[in-house]
Write a protein that holds these residues in place. Structure first.
Motif: not given
Ligand code: GLY
Length: 445
Positions: A287, A290, A379, A421, A423, A432-433, A435-436, A443, A445
């Motif tokens: 994270l 990312c 990724t 993930d 991005l 921008e994630n 996957t989440r 970025g 969390s």
């Protein structure tokens, strides 16, 4: 993502591709380019079955059609023309496209067979892109000399910067894959299913056939996770004491791929506890990386940062027992994290165009050496593994004494950890994630 927006996004995508193609055709002195959708390939010279089609990405960049031996003619100032081969066969029929929003943006001509492209292209120099360069000649273009690396390379690079349509498709491919990952997380927690059954559960949850996944699902119980691409699924029930599951699997949507890895742990005891710290450490690092994926940063710098953080985690978990000088740290981190931090993602799982320059010598498997830029999708997938032969080499080398080998031997039963993930790099707001999607863009969390 509101899929009702796709037709409008697609129309803008086609207009954008037209804008991107025109200077390339002008520079290469081409009056048009023909993009072949791909050929069916025989599984073996000794029988008559074909592999499922993997469409030519340059063709699929324009439309989500997965059928062999079609062609798209792209010429400046003209609506792209799709020559759609419609065969009559009672053996097999290609799947109908799930949606037909592309009809409005293309001139479509259905043909029983394409033999000669000349009536369908403007006069002049015609480039040809296809997995069989000689096909351009067979189709009357005399174009094999234009099927040169320069044209392919320029078109490959166009796929690096995704349009909003492509980002929407990639986000949807992530949403579809999430259902499969959740199904396997739950199945592993409560059961002792073999890897094969877990793989089939994933296909069911994501409503995909094996041939439709962007790459072969990686489903690895216990020590099998030390094989980075473990795709030979065990068929027997997992032993009750298996404590880890690594799943690296994606989904496709309109040809676009997701690529996601999660590592799950169950059980108690000292080894499970140490592995839990490793998983938490890798996830926290992932994270952070990312969040650090900012415009103008060389991706390889992120990869180097991942190696530094791998050493920190190994020290926290007490696998590395003493401080290491920078040279020793590079050797140790590469033994535990032997692959690249990530790769460009799009129509291909390992999309090309972000690896135009070679990585540094000690990063041989890094597939992204680009400068991070808006529109890229890639990724971020750090990992820590206990690969037998790499551990043996490390043990016998000068850094061997700095490692707690009894802890490594215990953790090796659980194979390794990878968290991955996808991005998307936005122009102004940061990463921008996909996957989440619940994480804030930029970025946090
Ligand atoms: N996730 C599979 C790969 O990147 O090769």
């Amino acid at each position: 993502m509101d899929l009702d927006l796709l037709p409008d996004l697609y129309r803008d995508h086609v207009a954008e591709l037209q804008r991107r193609y025109e200077p390339i055709l002008a520079e290469l002195g081409l009056d048009a380019v023909v993009l072949h959708s791909g050929s069916l390939k025989k599984r073996s010279e000794f029988d008559d079955q074909d592999w499922p089609l993997r469409p030519t990405p340059h063709f699929q960049h324009w439309l989500p059609l997965k059928e062999a031996d079609c062609a798209l003619v792209v010429a400046p100032g003209k609506k792209p023309k799709l020559l759609w081969r419609k065969t009559q066969s009672y053996w097999e029929r290609p799947a109908e496209p799930e949606q037909r929003y592309f009809d409005a943006c293309l001139d479509i001509e259905e043909l029983p067979q394409i033999d000669d492209l000349r009536p369908h292209v403007p006069p002049g120099r015609i480039g040809f892109v296809g997995d069989e360069p000689a096909l351009g000649v067979r189709w009357g273009l005399g174009a094999d000399r234009y099927n040169y690396a320069h044209l392919i390379g320029r078109l490959d690079r166009l796929r690096v910067h995704k349009t909003p349509y492509e980002v929407a498709c990639l986000a949807e491919a992530n949403r579809l894959a999430a259902a499969g990952h959740e199904a396997l997380r739950a199945a592993f927690r409560t059961g002792d299913l073999p890897e094969l059954t877990l793989h089939l559960r994933y296909l069911e949850a994501t409503r995909q056939d094996d041939s439709e996944t962007p790459y072969k699902n990686i489903v690895a119980l216990g020590h099998n996770a030390a094989t980075l691409h473990h795709i030979h699924y065990g068929k027997r029930a997992a032993p009750k004491d298996v404590q880890s599951l690594l799943v690296d699997a994606g989904a496709t949507f309109q040809g676009y791929a997701s690529d996601i890895t999660r590592t799950w742990l169950r059980g108690t005891g000292a080894t499970a506890s140490a592995f839990g710290h490793l998983v938490a450490g890798v996830e926290a690092m992932q994270l952070r990386l990312c969040a650090a994926a900012k415009v103008d940063l060389p991706y390889e710098e992120l990869h180097e940062e991942a190696h530094r953080q791998v050493i920190d985690i190994l020290q926290e978990v007490r696998i590395v027992r003493q401080p290491l000088d920078p040279d020793a740290a590079r050797v140790v981190s590469r033994a535990f994290f032997p692959h690249g931090l990530g790769h460009s993602l799009g129509l291909q799982c390992h999309d090309v165009g972000c690896a135009l320059v070679k990585p540094r010598l000690d990063n041989p498997y890094l597939r992204n050496t680009s400068i991070i830029a808006p529109g890229q999708v890639f990724t971020i997938e750090p990992g820590i593994y206990f690969v037998d032969f790499l551990m043996d080499q490390l043990r016998q080398g000068p850094q061997g004494p700095s490692i707690d080998w009894s802890l490594v031997t215990a953790l090796a039963e659980l194979g390794g950890v990878r968290i991955e993930d996808d991005l998307h790099i936005t122009a102004h707001a940061g990463p921008e994630n996909l996957t989440r999607p619940w994480l804030p863009v930029g970025g946090g969390s």
